[in-house]
Design a protein around this motif. Sequence first.
Motif, short mmCIF file in Angstrom:
data_model
loop_
_atom_site.label_atom_id
_atom_site.label_comp_id
_atom_site.label_asym_id
_atom_site.label_seq_id
_atom_site.Cartn_x
_atom_site.Cartn_y
_atom_site.Cartn_z
N UNK A 140 32.95 50.54 43.37
CA UNK A 140 33.82 49.54 43.99
C UNK A 140 33.82 48.24 43.18
N UNK A 141 32.68 47.87 42.65
CA UNK A 141 32.59 46.67 41.82
C UNK A 141 33.41 46.86 40.54
N UNK A 142 33.36 48.05 39.99
CA UNK A 142 34.13 48.36 38.79
C UNK A 142 35.62 48.25 39.06
N UNK A 143 36.07 48.72 40.21
CA UNK A 143 37.49 48.63 40.58
C UNK A 143 37.89 47.17 40.76
N UNK A 144 37.03 46.36 41.36
CA UNK A 144 37.33 44.94 41.53
C UNK A 144 37.53 44.24 40.19
N UNK A 145 36.70 44.61 39.20
CA UNK A 145 36.86 44.02 37.87
C UNK A 145 38.18 44.42 37.23
N UNK A 146 38.59 45.66 37.45
CA UNK A 146 39.86 46.12 36.88
C UNK A 146 41.02 45.37 37.50
N UNK A 147 40.97 45.12 38.82
CA UNK A 147 42.05 44.38 39.48
C UNK A 147 42.08 42.93 39.03
#
Length: 64
Positions: free
Chosen positions: A28-35
């Motif tokens: 989830x943290x990785x997805x937040x960085x992508x956004x």
Amino acid sequence: MDIMKKHTDTVVILSAFAGCILWMNSQFTNIDHKFSDLEKDLAVIKAVLVIKNIMPNELAKNEG
């Protein structure tokens, strides 16, 4: 030592569950960085479009 033999399966299940939670949190943290990277890219694209008079200023300011 008897307690260790008795509750080994419980400890294994709980540690696997904790490992799954930690893995999901990192995803989830990785997805937040992508956004956040995507938002920065969109800001640059909007700035270029406004500078070239392709996009009106009113649309660029609107954060819907």
